[in-house]
Enzyme design. Structure first.
Site, short mmCIF file in Angstrom:
data_model
loop_
_atom_site.label_atom_id
_atom_site.label_comp_id
_atom_site.label_asym_id
_atom_site.label_seq_id
_atom_site.Cartn_x
_atom_site.Cartn_y
_atom_site.Cartn_z
N MET A 1 8.00 -3.82 4.65
CA MET A 1 8.45 -3.88 3.26
C MET A 1 9.20 -2.62 2.86
O MET A 1 10.15 -2.66 2.06
CB MET A 1 7.25 -4.09 2.32
CG MET A 1 6.56 -5.45 2.49
SD MET A 1 7.70 -6.85 2.48
CE MET A 1 8.52 -6.63 0.90
N GLU A 2 8.79 -1.49 3.43
CA GLU A 2 9.49 -0.24 3.14
C GLU A 2 10.93 -0.29 3.66
O GLU A 2 11.88 0.10 2.96
CB GLU A 2 8.73 0.94 3.77
CG GLU A 2 7.50 1.38 3.01
CD GLU A 2 6.35 0.38 3.08
OE1 GLU A 2 5.43 0.49 2.25
OE2 GLU A 2 6.35 -0.51 3.96
N HIS B 1 0.83 -1.20 0.00
CA HIS B 1 0.00 0.00 0.00
C HIS B 1 0.87 1.26 0.00
O HIS B 1 1.89 1.31 0.70
CB HIS B 1 -0.89 0.04 1.25
CG HIS B 1 -1.93 -1.03 1.29
ND1 HIS B 1 -1.64 -2.32 1.65
CD2 HIS B 1 -3.26 -1.00 1.02
CE1 HIS B 1 -2.75 -3.04 1.61
NE2 HIS B 1 -3.75 -2.26 1.23
N ASP C 1 26.39 -1.10 -7.55
CA ASP C 1 26.48 -0.40 -8.83
C ASP C 1 27.68 0.53 -8.90
O ASP C 1 28.37 0.61 -9.93
CB ASP C 1 25.19 0.39 -9.07
CG ASP C 1 25.22 1.17 -10.37
OD1 ASP C 1 25.47 0.56 -11.43
OD2 ASP C 1 25.01 2.40 -10.32
#
Length: 318
Positions: free
Chosen positions: A109-110, A75, A124
Site C-alpha cells: 500500500m505504501e 499500519h 496538478d
C-alpha cells in the site's frame, strides 16, 4: 469474518502482534498520459510552477510515508528505504516506487500510494496546460517477504512447492510431549508451499539420516525441514545426520537464520544447525521450539523461492 471488521461489523485494524518481523519489499508502477507539448514542457522545465519531476518525486516519498494517514486500516511502518523513479516512454510518464522495511506487515500500500501521489502531483502541476491528462494502470509490480511469499506481476503468481517436516525429538516421538512445531510450519509457511509430509522421530542419527534419504531420493520432495536436535545435548545429532546425507553444502542459509536470531536472543550462537542439498532437495535444519521455527522461516523466506527455482531448473530472470 472479514479481518477489517469486528464482531459488530465495524472497522478495525488487523492485529499483527503475533507475527514475526521479516524483510519486506514492494515495487509499484503507474503512468500518466500526456500531450506531446506537455511532455516537452516537463522535460525542458517550461512550466511556471517549477520543476515537475523534482516536486513529484518528493510528493511520492511523502505519499509513502503518510500511507497510514490516508488508508484507514494501514499500519504505521518504520520504513528502511524509498526509491522513486520517473521516466518517459513517448507520451507516457511512468512513476515507479520501491519501498523496503523490516516489519510485520507488507509495504504494497505504501508503494501504490507513493505512485498515486507522484502522478497526482504531475497532474496538478500540468493541469493549466493539459486538460486531457489521464492517470492509468497503477499496479503492484513485485513484492517479497511475509507469508504470501514472492509475487511478480509479469509471471504466474507464486510457483507451487511441496515441503516436508521431520521433527527430531525423543519425548515427542514417544507421545510424552505434544508437538507444536508442525502447526508452526503450517501457520508460517507461505500459501504456495504445501506440507506434503511430516513425521516425528527419535533423536537417533540413523533414523534421521534414513528419513532424509527417503524424502530426497524416493519422495523427491524439493524442500525438507528438520526441527530439533541442533543444540549441545548429547542426543542432539540432527546436523551430523544431515552432513552424512547432503551432497552440497548450503550453510549460508543456517548462517542467515543465526544472524536473524541474534537480534532476538543471546542463545543464537548455540545453534549447530546446517543446511545442504541432496539431489534436487534442499534440507534445512531448524530449532525445536515453535517460536524459533517461525522466526527461522521468516529469516529464509526472502530468498527461499528463488533458491528452489534455481535448484529445480525453474529460474526466470525478473
Amino acid at each position: 469474518m472479514f479481518t477489517h471488521l469486528d464482531e459488530k461489523g465495524r472497522g478495525q485494524m488487523v492485529d499483527i502482534s503475533e507475527k514475526s518481523p521479516s524483510i519486506r519489499k514492494a515495487i509499484a508502477k503507474g503512468y500518466i498520459k500526456l500531450k506531446s507539448e506537455t511532455v516537452d514542457a516537463i522535460k525542458n522545465e517550461k512550466l511556471k510552477k517549477g520543476d515537475v519531476l523534482s516536486i513529484a518525486q518528493v510528493a511520492a516519498i511523502q505519499g509513502v510515508k503518510n500511507t497510514s494517514s490516508i488508508i484507514p486500516m494501514a499500519h504505521p511502518l518504520l520504513l528502511n528505504g524509498i526509491h522513486v523513479n520517473f521516466y518517459f516512454e513517448e507520451n507516457l510518464l511512468y512513476c515507479e516506487v520501491e519501498v523496503k522495511c523490516e516489519g510485520k506487515t507488507g509495504v504494497e500500500m505504501e508503494a501504490l500510494t507513493g505512485v498515486s501521489c507522484g502522478l497526482l502531483t504531475v497532474y496538478d502541476m500540468c493541469k493549466s496546460i493539459d486538460k486531457t491528462m489521464s492517470i492509468e494502470k497503477v499496479y503492484l509490480v513485485e513484492k517479497t517477504g511475509g507469508k504470501s511469499g514472492h509475487f511478480h506481476s509479469e509471471y504466474e503468481q507464486n510457483s507451487k512447492y511441496d515441503y516436508a517436516v521431520v521433527i527430531a525429538s525423543d519425548s515427542r516421538s514417544k507421545g510424552e510431549n505434544i508437538d507444536k512445531c508442525i502447526d508452526a510450519f503450517k501457520d508460517t509457511m507461505p500459501n504456495n508451499f504445501n506440507l506434503e509430509y511430516s513425521k516425528i522421530i527419535p533423536d537417533e542419527i540413523e533414523n534421521i539420516k534414513n528419513e532424509l534419504i527417503y524424502l530426497a531420493d524416493e519422495k523427491k520432495i524439493p524442500l525438507i525441514f528438520t526441527s530439533g536436535g541442533t543444540g549441545f545435548s548429547n542426543r542432539d545429532v540432527t546436523p551430523e545426520a544431515t552432513q552424512l546425507v547432503i551432497e552440497k553444502c548450503a550453510s549460508s542459509i543456517s548462517d542467515a537464520i543465526r544472524l536473524y536470531s541474534k537480534e532476538k536472543t543471546n542463545q543464537w550462537m548455540l545453534s549447530r544447525a546446517t543446511s545442504g542439498i541432496r539431489k534436487n532437495s534442499l534440507i534445512i535444519n531448524l530449532p525445536g521450539s515453535p517460536k524459533a521455527v517461525k522466526e527461522s522461516i521468516y529469516a529464509v523466506l526472502p530468498a527461499l523461492s528463488h533458491g528452489l527455482d534455481i535448484l529445480l531448473g525453474n529460474f526466470r530472470e525478473h
